[in-house]
Design a protein around this motif. Sequence first.
Motif, PDB file in Angstrom:
ATOM      1  N   ILE A 272       0.828  -1.214   0.000  1.00 15.97           N
ATOM      2  CA  ILE A 272       0.000   0.000   0.000  1.00 15.97           C
ATOM      3  C   ILE A 272       0.862   1.265   0.000  1.00 15.97           C
ATOM      4  CG2 ILE A 272      -1.436   1.348   1.617  1.00 15.97           C
ATOM      5  CD1 ILE A 272      -3.023  -0.430  -0.312  1.00 15.97           C
ATOM      6  N   SER A 273       2.033   1.186   0.634  1.00 13.47           N
ATOM      7  CA  SER A 273       2.910   2.360   0.664  1.00 13.47           C
ATOM      8  C   SER A 273       3.367   2.728  -0.743  1.00 13.47           C
ATOM      9  CB  SER A 273       4.126   2.105   1.553  1.00 13.47           C
ATOM     10  OG  SER A 273       3.686   1.937   2.880  1.00 13.47           O
ATOM     11  N   ASP A 274       3.595   1.718  -1.578  1.00 13.48           N
ATOM     12  CA  ASP A 274       3.979   1.997  -2.967  1.00 13.48           C
ATOM     13  C   ASP A 274       2.823   2.651  -3.721  1.00 13.48           C
ATOM     14  OD1 ASP A 274       6.411   0.835  -2.508  1.00 13.48           O
ATOM     15  OD2 ASP A 274       5.775  -1.155  -3.193  1.00 13.48           O
ATOM     16  N   PHE A 275       1.614   2.118  -3.515  1.00 14.19           N
ATOM     17  CA  PHE A 275       0.442   2.709  -4.177  1.00 14.19           C
ATOM     18  C   PHE A 275       0.275   4.168  -3.743  1.00 14.19           C
ATOM     19  CE2 PHE A 275      -0.827  -1.810  -4.605  1.00 14.19           C
ATOM     20  CZ  PHE A 275      -1.144  -1.825  -5.956  1.00 14.19           C
ATOM     21  N   HIS A 276       0.445   4.373  -2.444  1.00 11.59           N
ATOM     22  CA  HIS A 276       0.290   5.728  -1.896  1.00 11.59           C
ATOM     23  C   HIS A 276       1.278   6.695  -2.560  1.00 11.59           C
ATOM     24  CE1 HIS A 276       1.027   8.853   1.284  1.00 11.59           C
ATOM     25  NE2 HIS A 276      -0.289   8.864   1.245  1.00 11.59           N
ATOM     26  N   GLU A 277       2.521   6.224  -2.689  1.00  7.99           N
ATOM     27  CA  GLU A 277       3.558   7.054  -3.291  1.00  7.99           C
ATOM     28  C   GLU A 277       3.227   7.362  -4.756  1.00  7.99           C
ATOM     29  OE1 GLU A 277       7.527   5.568  -2.120  1.00  7.99           O
ATOM     30  OE2 GLU A 277       8.024   6.070  -4.205  1.00  7.99           O
ATOM     31  N   GLN A 278       2.763   6.322  -5.475  1.00  8.22           N
ATOM     32  CA  GLN A 278       2.414   6.516  -6.888  1.00  8.22           C
ATOM     33  C   GLN A 278       1.274   7.519  -7.042  1.00  8.22           C
ATOM     34  OE1 GLN A 278       1.550   2.469  -7.772  1.00  8.22           O
ATOM     35  NE2 GLN A 278       3.712   1.892  -7.929  1.00  8.22           N
ATOM     36  N   ILE A 279       0.289   7.421  -6.165  1.00  7.73           N
ATOM     37  CA  ILE A 279      -0.860   8.339  -6.241  1.00  7.73           C
ATOM     38  C   ILE A 279      -0.372   9.777  -6.028  1.00  7.73           C
ATOM     39  CG2 ILE A 279      -3.011   9.051  -5.102  1.00  7.73           C
ATOM     40  CD1 ILE A 279      -3.351   5.989  -4.379  1.00  7.73           C
ATOM     41  N   LEU A 280       0.450   9.975  -4.996  1.00 10.28           N
ATOM     42  CA  LEU A 280       0.934  11.328  -4.713  1.00 10.28           C
ATOM     43  C   LEU A 280       1.763  11.863  -5.876  1.00 10.28           C
ATOM     44  CD1 LEU A 280       1.928  11.466  -0.946  1.00 10.28           C
ATOM     45  CD2 LEU A 280      -0.280  11.788  -2.038  1.00 10.28           C
ATOM     46  N   ARG A 281       2.557  10.983  -6.469  1.00 13.62           N
ATOM     47  CA  ARG A 281       3.393  11.418  -7.597  1.00 13.62           C
ATOM     48  C   ARG A 281       2.520  11.852  -8.776  1.00 13.62           C
ATOM     49  NH1 ARG A 281       4.678   8.683 -11.649  1.00 13.62           N
ATOM     50  NH2 ARG A 281       4.394   6.643 -10.681  1.00 13.62           N
TER      51      ARG A 281
END
Length: 202
Positions: free
Chosen positions: A103-112
Amino acid sequence: MRRRSGRASWLPLHKIIMVGSGGVGKSALTLQYMYKEFISDYEPTKADSYRTTVTVEGVESSVDILDTAGQEDYAAIRDNYFRSGEGFMCVFSITEYESFSAISDFHEQILRVKGDDTIPMILVGNKADLTSARRVKVEEAEQLAASWNIPYKETSAKTYLNVDEAFFALLEAIHNRKKTMQEAQGTKGKKSKKKKKRCFIL
Ligand code: GDP
Ligand code: MG
């Protein structure tokens, strides 16, 4: 992709994207929310979109839900999906620690992709009915959500626990953010009008 169109195209439209690893229950949650049914064998590779109508803070609104699937491994496709989202339901399974880490990767991708860390999101720990198979502690998930300044909810697409609540919390966040942005724009509009007038006088 199939699209079920709603009846009222003039209503405000909120776009939700379901994200998370395969098998965590994104489709099951979406189908429960849409049809109040637990569908246990939804095609895992299928991305689908749904439309429904809800009342958010007294305002009748359309909701688009994009239930993503495996294709998002291709960054360009995933980024396109994410770009169109106004709110993200980040789902992991409480029975699979790996899905929580992911989920942390998804979160980072969304913010990017969105370039904005105030984008509405909710962290969802699904499969809460499988208590004896729990691998992710409530406190750990709560901590992560708090560090991102977003709510955390535990759901079960199987027993219907917190399903409406999770969608509702996200919809409220989307609605409130749009309202704040509109208000900010309104003030800006007024200010620039004043400025223009001053310039004219000068
Ligand atoms: P997705 O890949 O994230 O869309 O996951 P699915 O919705 O296809 O669900 C994967 C599997 O987990 C399916 O067999 C579902 O029946 C099951 N599942 C989904 N949500 C729950 C839940 O809340 N509780 C239980 N026990 N099983 C679930
Ligand atoms: Mg699915």
